[in-house]
Design a protein around this motif. Structure first.
Motif, PDB file in Angstrom:
ATOM      1  N   UNK A   1      55.503  27.928  42.634  1.00  0.00           N
ATOM      2  CA  UNK A   1      56.576  27.561  43.550  1.00  0.00           C
ATOM      3  C   UNK A   1      56.167  26.722  44.729  1.00  0.00           C
ATOM      4  N   UNK A   2      57.176  26.555  45.579  1.00  0.00           N
ATOM      5  CA  UNK A   2      57.034  25.787  46.802  1.00  0.00           C
ATOM      6  C   UNK A   2      56.816  26.798  47.923  1.00  0.00           C
ATOM      7  N   UNK A   3      55.542  26.906  48.348  1.00  0.00           N
ATOM      8  CA  UNK A   3      55.204  27.898  49.377  1.00  0.00           C
ATOM      9  C   UNK A   3      55.442  27.347  50.774  1.00  0.00           C
ATOM     10  N   UNK A   4      55.736  26.049  50.857  1.00  0.00           N
ATOM     11  CA  UNK A   4      55.952  25.383  52.140  1.00  0.00           C
ATOM     12  C   UNK A   4      54.809  25.631  53.121  1.00  0.00           C
ATOM     13  N   UNK A   5      53.619  25.821  52.577  1.00  0.00           N
ATOM     14  CA  UNK A   5      52.459  26.060  53.441  1.00  0.00           C
ATOM     15  C   UNK A   5      51.170  25.759  52.672  1.00  0.00           C
ATOM     16  N   UNK A   6      50.102  25.588  53.426  1.00  0.00           N
ATOM     17  CA  UNK A   6      48.811  25.215  52.824  1.00  0.00           C
ATOM     18  C   UNK A   6      48.025  26.445  52.376  1.00  0.00           C
ATOM     19  N   UNK A   7      47.012  26.223  51.545  1.00  0.00           N
ATOM     20  CA  UNK A   7      46.355  27.372  50.909  1.00  0.00           C
ATOM     21  C   UNK A   7      45.610  28.269  51.885  1.00  0.00           C
ATOM     22  N   UNK A   8      45.241  27.757  53.049  1.00  0.00           N
ATOM     23  CA  UNK A   8      44.506  28.585  54.011  1.00  0.00           C
ATOM     24  C   UNK A   8      45.446  29.270  55.028  1.00  0.00           C
ATOM     25  N   UNK A   9      46.740  29.162  54.820  1.00  0.00           N
ATOM     26  CA  UNK A   9      47.697  29.683  55.798  1.00  0.00           C
ATOM     27  C   UNK A   9      47.891  31.197  55.676  1.00  0.00           C
ATOM     28  N   UNK A  10      48.529  31.767  56.676  1.00  0.00           N
ATOM     29  CA  UNK A  10      48.835  33.206  56.652  1.00  0.00           C
ATOM     30  C   UNK A  10      49.854  33.557  55.563  1.00  0.00           C
ATOM     31  N   UNK A  11      50.509  32.547  55.001  1.00  0.00           N
ATOM     32  CA  UNK A  11      51.446  32.797  53.894  1.00  0.00           C
ATOM     33  C   UNK A  11      50.665  33.044  52.608  1.00  0.00           C
ATOM     34  N   UNK A  12      49.621  32.256  52.381  1.00  0.00           N
ATOM     35  CA  UNK A  12      48.924  32.316  51.086  1.00  0.00           C
ATOM     36  C   UNK A  12      47.688  33.208  51.056  1.00  0.00           C
ATOM     37  N   UNK A  13      46.985  33.327  52.169  1.00  0.00           N
ATOM     38  CA  UNK A  13      45.749  34.125  52.120  1.00  0.00           C
ATOM     39  C   UNK A  13      45.968  35.591  51.711  1.00  0.00           C
ATOM     40  N   UNK A  14      47.087  36.241  52.093  1.00  0.00           N
ATOM     41  CA  UNK A  14      47.268  37.638  51.634  1.00  0.00           C
ATOM     42  C   UNK A  14      47.301  37.775  50.113  1.00  0.00           C
ATOM     43  N   UNK A  15      47.731  36.736  49.404  1.00  0.00           N
ATOM     44  CA  UNK A  15      47.750  36.819  47.937  1.00  0.00           C
ATOM     45  C   UNK A  15      46.328  36.955  47.401  1.00  0.00           C
ATOM     46  N   UNK A  16      45.409  36.175  47.990  1.00  0.00           N
ATOM     47  CA  UNK A  16      44.017  36.240  47.524  1.00  0.00           C
ATOM     48  C   UNK A  16      43.406  37.598  47.834  1.00  0.00           C
ATOM     49  N   UNK A  17      43.808  38.164  48.962  1.00  0.00           N
ATOM     50  CA  UNK A  17      43.286  39.493  49.333  1.00  0.00           C
ATOM     51  C   UNK A  17      43.810  40.583  48.388  1.00  0.00           C
ATOM     52  N   UNK A  18      44.857  40.283  47.642  1.00  0.00           N
ATOM     53  CA  UNK A  18      45.460  41.290  46.747  1.00  0.00           C
ATOM     54  C   UNK A  18      45.272  40.986  45.262  1.00  0.00           C
ATOM     55  N   UNK A  19      44.248  40.216  44.947  1.00  0.00           N
ATOM     56  CA  UNK A  19      43.881  40.023  43.540  1.00  0.00           C
ATOM     57  C   UNK A  19      44.525  38.832  42.854  1.00  0.00           C
ATOM     58  N   UNK A  20      45.070  37.904  43.641  1.00  0.00           N
ATOM     59  CA  UNK A  20      45.645  36.701  43.039  1.00  0.00           C
ATOM     60  C   UNK A  20      44.816  35.486  43.450  1.00  0.00           C
ATOM     61  N   UNK A  21      44.658  34.588  42.514  1.00  0.00           N
ATOM     62  CA  UNK A  21      43.830  33.424  42.763  1.00  0.00           C
ATOM     63  C   UNK A  21      44.696  32.173  42.821  1.00  0.00           C
ATOM     64  N   UNK A  22      44.327  31.241  43.690  1.00  0.00           N
ATOM     65  CA  UNK A  22      45.043  29.965  43.775  1.00  0.00           C
ATOM     66  C   UNK A  22      44.317  28.961  42.879  1.00  0.00           C
ATOM     67  N   UNK A  23      45.032  28.388  41.923  1.00  0.00           N
ATOM     68  CA  UNK A  23      44.396  27.445  40.982  1.00  0.00           C
ATOM     69  C   UNK A  23      43.724  26.292  41.715  1.00  0.00           C
ATOM     70  N   UNK A  24      44.223  25.990  42.898  1.00  0.00           N
ATOM     71  CA  UNK A  24      43.658  24.910  43.714  1.00  0.00           C
ATOM     72  C   UNK A  24      42.206  25.181  44.083  1.00  0.00           C
ATOM     73  N   UNK A  25      41.849  26.460  44.207  1.00  0.00           N
ATOM     74  CA  UNK A  25      40.530  26.825  44.715  1.00  0.00           C
ATOM     75  C   UNK A  25      39.538  27.182  43.612  1.00  0.00           C
TER      76      UNK A  25
END
Lengths: 316, 171
Positions: free
Chosen positions: A225-249
């Motif tokens: 989706x459209x997260x309207x934010x960058x991968x290092x933002x407070x919107x996306x970083x919690x996903x990585x902390x909970x076992x989800x990976x960003x394909x970008x990284x």
């Protein structure tokens, strides 16, 4: 006396007129719809097959130099969607998550946009409303925009979950679609769109809610989706902390994006001045990603967002 | 083209008829429906002290799509009381409007038929000059037709609203 009665009646009719549900100037809430249609036979799938997934905010079929909501531009025409269909056929994705898809909207010509694209691409589709339409200051524009999910597989179930209640025009929801890959494997796709104008607290709450929904799924989960934010933002970083990976990284990503790329890959109208705000996230335990690329230049004029394409493999 | 020809014939006939009859009015108004807003120029005929019928041509812009369109409107007004400075009336109004969008590949027609019933008033500013206004509620039928084969024509029924404000001059 009769004259006073007439004036009273006149004002009574004005009040009746302005409070009538369709013309009301008062806030009203429309029920969010969620539909799916399996019109086409599914493709065969084995565990070794690559899943090509794609996310694209299509701005209701308006070009990148147009604005779908200012009330001045004309878009959402059949020929525009035909160009999109041709571009998507070149990419040949298995699963497409679209945001800002119009449904019965007065200001676009193609009214059921998800169905139009799905029929042209011969894919099954799901659609879910998330907010109503306003163009310029015209409160009389009818219709909704929402998530669409197009897939070559069979859709088993859909759920439209409200994730941000911010009035009928800025409301957001998650389209949770369960897809049957084969008799052994199912997949959950969460289509999402964060509100760009939401407060920090609201975005954090929306993130946490989405993480909770994703963690509740028994199947492998992909969040497109459209997260309207960058991968290092407070919107996306919690996903990585909970076992989800960003394909970008992912280190194995052959189209690895870096800071130098950001100036040219986003769209100019976002607050992020051209950075990547559309993402593909997936559950680390069950999926691997080995590619993330943007659609080629022919797709860049078709919306104010560029399509993002990922290649994923299920873990055995 | 055919619609335009008939519009002209009707207006020509009605204007000639109107000018021969001293009980008639010329009106200019602006009206807004749930789908578009228009300028309206037309004629009204007073049948007796209670009834008035009118016919007008419309030209305006769609509310949501940035396209211009035109059409025809006709109405019947019922004045339940004697002539006063302010005369309230019950109105029924029919409008047919057509919008077209053309580009290199697209040719799309959107037609609307509005049927509304409403309530309004005339304000007598001079013996021959009136300000009028009315509100209406009713139904609308929308038909969208496309030149492409891969998209079907669409028909919608919906509720409709109408607001009209204008001036009327008795000939």
């Amino acid at each position: 006396m009769e004259f006073t009665k007439d004036i009273f009646l006149h004002f009574l009719i004005i009040i009746f007129f302005s409070s009538c549900s369709d013309l009301s100037i008062f806030e009203k809430e429309k029920e969010l719809i969620s539909i799916y249609e399996n019109s086409f036979a599914p493709r065969d799938f084995s565990i070794d097959d690559t899943l090509v997934v794609m996310s694209w905010n299509i701005q209701m079929g308006f070009r990148n130099d147009q604005n779908a909501f200012n009330g001045n531009d004309v878009g959402g025409t059949p020929s525009h969607f035909d160009q999109m269909v041709n571009a998507i056929k070149e990419i040949n994705p298995d699963i497409i998550a679209l945001q800002e898809v119009g449904h019965n909207a007065d200001h676009t010509f193609v009214e059921n946009q998800a169905q139009y694209l799905a029929n042209a691409l011969k894919m099954n589709f799901a659609y879910a409303d998330y907010s109503e339409i306003i163009t310029g200051y015209n409160i009389l524009t009818r219709g909704a925009r929402g998530h669409a999910l197009l897939t070559k597989f069979t859709i088993n179930e859909t759920e439209n979950i409200v994730s941000l209640q911010q009035g009928r025009y800025l409301r957001r929801s998650v389209l949770n679609t369960t897809i049957k890959l084969n008799d052994q494997n199912n997949l959950n796709i969460l289509g999402l769109h964060f509100a760009s104008r939401a407060e920090r607290e609201e975005k954090i709450n929306q993130s946490n809610h989405l993480i909770q929904i994703a963690l509740e799924q028994r199947n492998p989960v992909i969040l497109l989706g459209d997260y309207n934010d960058v991968h290092w933002s407070y919107v996306l970083t919690p996903f990585e902390e909970n076992g989800f990976s960003n394909a970008l990284l992912e280190e194995s990503n052959p189209c690895q994006f870096n800071v130098e790329h950001y100036g040219s890959i986003g769209h100019e109208e976002t607050a992020w001045m051209g950075v990547l705000i559309d993402h593909i996230l997936f559950s680390k335990k069950t999926l691997n990603s080995y590619s993330l690329c943007l659609g080629d230049e022919s797709t860049w004029t078709l919306s104010n967002h560029k399509p993002i394409i990922g290649k994923l493999l299920l873990k055995k | 083209m055919i619609i335009r020809k008939y519009f002209l014939l009707i207006i020509f006939y009605l204007s000639g008829y109107t000018l021969l009859n001293s009980q008639n009015s010329i009106r200019v108004s602006g009206l807004s429906t749930t789908k578009a807003y228009f300028a309206d120029i037309g004629f009204s005929k007073t049948l007796n002290k209670n009834f008035e019928i009118g016919l007008g041509v419309l030209y305006g812009r769609h509310h949501s799509l940035n396209i211009k369109g035109g059409g025809l409107t006709t109405n019947v007004l019922l004045y339940p009381h004697e002539n006063k400075i302010i005369n309230f009336f019950i109105a029924s109004d029919i409008q047919f409007t057509l919008f077209n969008f053309s580009s290199d590949q697209d040719n799309i027609d959107i037609k609307y038929l509005h049927l509304v019933g409403g309530y309004g008033f005339d304000l007598k500013l001079s013996p021959n000059f009136f300000l009028f206004n009315y509100f209406g509620l009713g139904a609308t039928y929308e038909h969208r037709s496309f030149n492409q084969n891969n998209i079907k024509n669409r028909n919608h029924f919906d509720t409709a609203g109408l607001f009209k404000l204008g001036m009327k001059y008795k000939i």
